[in-house]
Design an enzyme around this catalytic site. Structure first.
Site, PDB file in Angstrom:
ATOM      1  N   GLY A  70       0.825  -1.192   0.000  1.00 35.94           N
ATOM      2  CA  GLY A  70       0.000   0.000   0.000  1.00 35.94           C
ATOM      3  C   GLY A  70       0.863   1.247   0.000  1.00 35.94           C
ATOM      4  O   GLY A  70       2.082   1.197   0.190  1.00 35.94           O
ATOM      5  N   GLU A  72       2.174   5.252  -1.374  1.00 36.90           N
ATOM      6  CA  GLU A  72       2.636   6.007  -2.522  1.00 36.90           C
ATOM      7  C   GLU A  72       4.127   5.763  -2.772  1.00 36.90           C
ATOM      8  O   GLU A  72       4.609   4.674  -2.537  1.00 36.90           O
ATOM      9  CB  GLU A  72       2.347   7.497  -2.278  1.00 36.90           C
ATOM     10  CG  GLU A  72       1.310   8.113  -3.204  1.00 36.90           C
ATOM     11  CD  GLU A  72       1.846   8.422  -4.592  1.00 36.90           C
ATOM     12  OE1 GLU A  72       3.053   8.252  -4.840  1.00 36.90           O
ATOM     13  OE2 GLU A  72       1.048   8.852  -5.440  1.00 36.90           O
ATOM     14  N   THR A  74       8.200   6.264  -2.183  1.00 36.82           N
ATOM     15  CA  THR A  74       9.168   6.569  -1.141  1.00 36.82           C
ATOM     16  C   THR A  74      10.566   6.242  -1.648  1.00 36.82           C
ATOM     17  O   THR A  74      10.740   5.719  -2.755  1.00 36.82           O
ATOM     18  CB  THR A  74       8.859   5.807   0.165  1.00 36.82           C
ATOM     19  OG1 THR A  74       9.640   6.374   1.235  1.00 36.82           O
ATOM     20  CG2 THR A  74       9.188   4.324   0.050  1.00 36.82           C
ATOM     21  N   TYR A  75      11.546   6.558  -0.833  1.00 40.90           N
ATOM     22  CA  TYR A  75      12.957   6.312  -1.161  1.00 40.90           C
ATOM     23  C   TYR A  75      13.550   5.399  -0.107  1.00 40.90           C
ATOM     24  O   TYR A  75      13.251   5.532   1.088  1.00 40.90           O
ATOM     25  CB  TYR A  75      13.735   7.636  -1.187  1.00 40.90           C
ATOM     26  CG  TYR A  75      15.236   7.475  -1.195  1.00 40.90           C
ATOM     27  CD1 TYR A  75      15.915   7.112  -2.361  1.00 40.90           C
ATOM     28  CD2 TYR A  75      15.982   7.672  -0.027  1.00 40.90           C
ATOM     29  CE1 TYR A  75      17.296   6.947  -2.354  1.00 40.90           C
ATOM     30  CE2 TYR A  75      17.353   7.518  -0.029  1.00 40.90           C
ATOM     31  CZ  TYR A  75      18.014   7.147  -1.192  1.00 40.90           C
ATOM     32  OH  TYR A  75      19.370   6.989  -1.175  1.00 40.90           O
ATOM     33  N   HIS A  76      14.366   4.451  -0.559  1.00 37.73           N
ATOM     34  CA  HIS A  76      15.191   3.649   0.345  1.00 37.73           C
ATOM     35  C   HIS A  76      16.655   3.844  -0.043  1.00 37.73           C
ATOM     36  O   HIS A  76      16.974   3.960  -1.235  1.00 37.73           O
ATOM     37  CB  HIS A  76      14.854   2.163   0.239  1.00 37.73           C
ATOM     38  CG  HIS A  76      13.455   1.823   0.628  1.00 37.73           C
ATOM     39  ND1 HIS A  76      12.924   2.153   1.847  1.00 37.73           N
ATOM     40  CD2 HIS A  76      12.475   1.181  -0.056  1.00 37.73           C
ATOM     41  CE1 HIS A  76      11.676   1.720   1.914  1.00 37.73           C
ATOM     42  NE2 HIS A  76      11.373   1.137   0.772  1.00 37.73           N
ATOM     43  N   GLY A 159       6.942  -3.564   5.259  1.00 36.89           N
ATOM     44  CA  GLY A 159       7.092  -3.157   6.654  1.00 36.89           C
ATOM     45  C   GLY A 159       7.349  -1.683   6.818  1.00 36.89           C
ATOM     46  O   GLY A 159       6.583  -0.850   6.343  1.00 36.89           O
ATOM     47  N   LEU A 160       8.468  -1.339   7.477  1.00 35.78           N
ATOM     48  CA  LEU A 160       8.735   0.060   7.835  1.00 35.78           C
ATOM     49  C   LEU A 160      10.146   0.458   7.446  1.00 35.78           C
ATOM     50  O   LEU A 160      11.030  -0.395   7.279  1.00 35.78           O
ATOM     51  CB  LEU A 160       8.521   0.271   9.331  1.00 35.78           C
ATOM     52  CG  LEU A 160       9.512  -0.403  10.282  1.00 35.78           C
ATOM     53  CD1 LEU A 160      10.652   0.558  10.674  1.00 35.78           C
ATOM     54  CD2 LEU A 160       8.814  -0.904  11.527  1.00 35.78           C
ATOM     55  N   ALA A 161      10.330   1.757   7.327  1.00 38.45           N
ATOM     56  CA  ALA A 161      11.643   2.327   7.036  1.00 38.45           C
ATOM     57  C   ALA A 161      11.847   3.549   7.926  1.00 38.45           C
ATOM     58  O   ALA A 161      11.076   4.511   7.853  1.00 38.45           O
ATOM     59  CB  ALA A 161      11.764   2.713   5.571  1.00 38.45           C
ATOM     60  N   CYS A 177       5.075  10.206  -0.192  1.00 40.85           N
ATOM     61  CA  CYS A 177       3.687   9.763   0.062  1.00 40.85           C
ATOM     62  C   CYS A 177       2.681  10.560  -0.761  1.00 40.85           C
ATOM     63  O   CYS A 177       1.490  10.605  -0.431  1.00 40.85           O
ATOM     64  CB  CYS A 177       3.339   9.836   1.539  1.00 40.85           C
ATOM     65  SG  CYS A 177       4.400   8.819   2.547  1.00 40.85           S
TER      66      CYS A 177
END
Length: 220
Positions: A70, A72, A74-76, A159-161, A177
């Site tokens: 789910g 929008e 994002t950047y990793h 998960g999360l960042a 987002c």
């Protein structure tokens, strides 16, 4: 049942994404849950609700990958603590909204342990810097952590960042987002000097508490 915590170092995004999908597809009722702790080389990811135009300043050096979580865009990248939660929600006895709330709370509690107040925002997934005691308001409302999940057959992945010491310039290439002008910050900019390994251990402790996980078995 123990939860296996796999510390994967710096891992290619596309290969990790494929591995999460395969794990979830092949698991059964007896498969132990896993938590993957890692960093990624620079990559933009676009969720199911994403609009590719929110990557307003593309980079030849940073690819964009369409994914099934789910959310929008994002950047990793290096210096960002990524935690993937491969959990059997039926076995844990929680629903998706409750899972999201508990993950968010684990991040909020982690940041508070390092002296940073943070909060949720209605209608804007993720965790944001709230008003700090005696601190300038420059980063008030800035996003410090992102969250995105996929649930298949009652099992979660993605998960999360949490931004620890991240390339904030890369976030300037996107509308995080989908929100134009949304500020993004990392813990280092907020004055936190602890390394990513220390922060990951604190976050895992809070995830264990919030998700009522009996025991974590760390694999390095």
């Amino acid at each position: 049942m123990k939860v296996l915590v796999k510390h994967l170092g710096v891992a290619d995004y596309a290969k990790t994404y494929e591995a999460m999908q395969t794990f979830t597809k092949e698991r059964n009722a007896n498969t132990p849950d896993e938590i993957w702790v890692l960093e990624h080389p620079p990559v933009f990811t676009l969720g199911l609700a994403g609009d590719a135009s929110n990557l307003h300043t593309p980079s030849n050096q940073i690819p964009m990958v369409q994914v099934d979580r789910g959310g929008e865009i994002t950047y990793h990248g290096p210096g960002q603590l990524v935690v993937y939660l491969l959990l059997d929600l039926k076995r844990l006895g929680i629903f998706v909204k409750e899972l999201v709330f508990r993950i968010e709370q684990a991040v909020i509690d982690t940041l508070l342990d390092f002296g940073v107040r943070a909060e949720r925002k209605q209608g804007a997934p993720g965790i944001y810097v709230s008003e700090q005691d005696g601190a300038p308001g420059e980063w008030l409302g800035a996003k410090v952590a992102a969250l995105g999940l996929k649930v298949s057959r009652s099992c979660s992945y993605h998960g999360l960042a949490l931004n620890v010491a991240t390339d904030l310039e890369a976030f300037g290439r996107i509308h995080p987002c989908g929100y134009e002008g949304l500020k993004t910050v990392d813990m280092q900019t907020l004055g936190i000097k602890d390394n990513i390994d220390i922060i990951s251990q604190v976050l895992l402790k809070h995830l264990q508490k919030q998700l009522s996980l009996s025991e974590l078995d760390n694999i390095r």
